[in-house]
Enzyme design. Sequence first.
Site, PDB file in Angstrom:
ATOM      1  N   HIS A 132      28.454  31.369  38.206  1.00  0.00           N
ATOM      2  CA  HIS A 132      28.324  31.649  36.767  1.00  0.00           C
ATOM      3  C   HIS A 132      28.677  33.089  36.395  1.00  0.00           C
ATOM      4  CE1 HIS A 132      26.905  27.705  36.258  1.00  0.00           C
ATOM      5  NE2 HIS A 132      25.608  27.883  36.364  1.00  0.00           N
ATOM      6  N   HIS A 205      25.432  26.870  28.822  1.00  0.00           N
ATOM      7  CA  HIS A 205      24.477  26.410  29.826  1.00  0.00           C
ATOM      8  C   HIS A 205      23.130  26.016  29.202  1.00  0.00           C
ATOM      9  CE1 HIS A 205      22.402  26.201  33.726  1.00  0.00           C
ATOM     10  NE2 HIS A 205      23.575  26.351  34.315  1.00  0.00           N
ATOM     11  N   GLU A 334      27.344  20.479  31.172  1.00  0.00           N
ATOM     12  CA  GLU A 334      28.239  21.610  30.937  1.00  0.00           C
ATOM     13  C   GLU A 334      29.700  21.151  30.975  1.00  0.00           C
ATOM     14  OE1 GLU A 334      26.837  24.769  33.841  1.00  0.00           O
ATOM     15  OE2 GLU A 334      25.470  23.092  34.215  1.00  0.00           O
TER      16      GLU A 334
END
Length: 369
Positions: A132, A205, A334
């Site tokens: 991420h 997210h 996502e």
Amino acid sequence: MRKKSLHSLFAGILGLSILSCNVPAEEAIKKESWGQTPDGKAVNLYTLKSSSGLEVKITDFGGVITTVNAPDKAGNIENVVLGFDDLSSYLEKRSFFGAIIGRYGNRIDKGQFTLNDSTYQLSLNDGPNHLHGGTNGFDQKVWEATPVETAKGPALKLTYFSKDGEEGYPGNLEVTVTYTLQGDSLIVDYLANTDKATPVNLTNHSFFNLAGEGSILNHELTIDADAYTPVNETLIPTGEIKPVEGTPFDFTTPHPIGERIDQVPGGYDHNYALNKTEKGAMTFASKLKDPESGRTMEIYTEEPGLQFYSGNFLDGSQKSGDWVFEQYNGLCLETQHFPDSPNHENFPSTILNPDETYQTRTIMVFGVE
């Protein structure tokens, strides 16, 4: 009941018909001070309200969606995303709750990739891997925020400039993410340009719980994907794209999330290869339903993939009010390109070149049945 014809609703979202915003401008977008980061940057919270009454709160810290207030079948309003009421809770422990993820959503194996004969080493923040965007990704940045009144409804435009070398990524990257409320829909538009070839895979997210709190294991999930990408022990894709048929990963028809989760070691945290007849087309990706409240959420996207994460690592160390976030108290859907794509030639490419524009849209439609 706010149930609408899916065809007419989707046509309106795509701009084939424009919904008017009946909420006065001063009520549709509200800005309030929300504290400051440890390095002294001011943070604000923006509340957007659509003509249908859907209310979304977004902070310029990480572009985090802190709240989505939506009614159930009886008209009761509850927040259907995991989030906090104050900035300090987001600063105390990194959670990714509701945040913009970048430069690269999901994992990159050992934080390494080769591009144009150069090998790049990214920061490692998930055991041996890069996750991420690294140790200080886009979710940790204060974005420049601009409230906008559009013909479709209230919007918040967020911009961030990621410098060459940030977290190990090549190229200066200019990023814009715009959240727009249109009726019962939250539209997320991603835009980026670079001056050097670089991987880009942006996503949001948010952790959803359509019941408002408690477990999500009874939520019914549909994912329009006939295949998924298996992973190894550190959740890196093996490179295979396997059919879901006959496996606990098959959500081509609705299934309660808890029905087969015991057959998936560690729980769901897998990328689905969405069914696409045309590259980049806006298509249905997923539907989530809480049978008890009647709340639903449908997702449409131009992305080729969808990461379904069942909240496996929620461990009770964070809470909002009296609700302690335990395992399976929230789930993520996502929209994305595939994890570790720079290291798999058979995956859709995530490389953005200087002569190209990264542009993609995801739509979340909230309703009741």
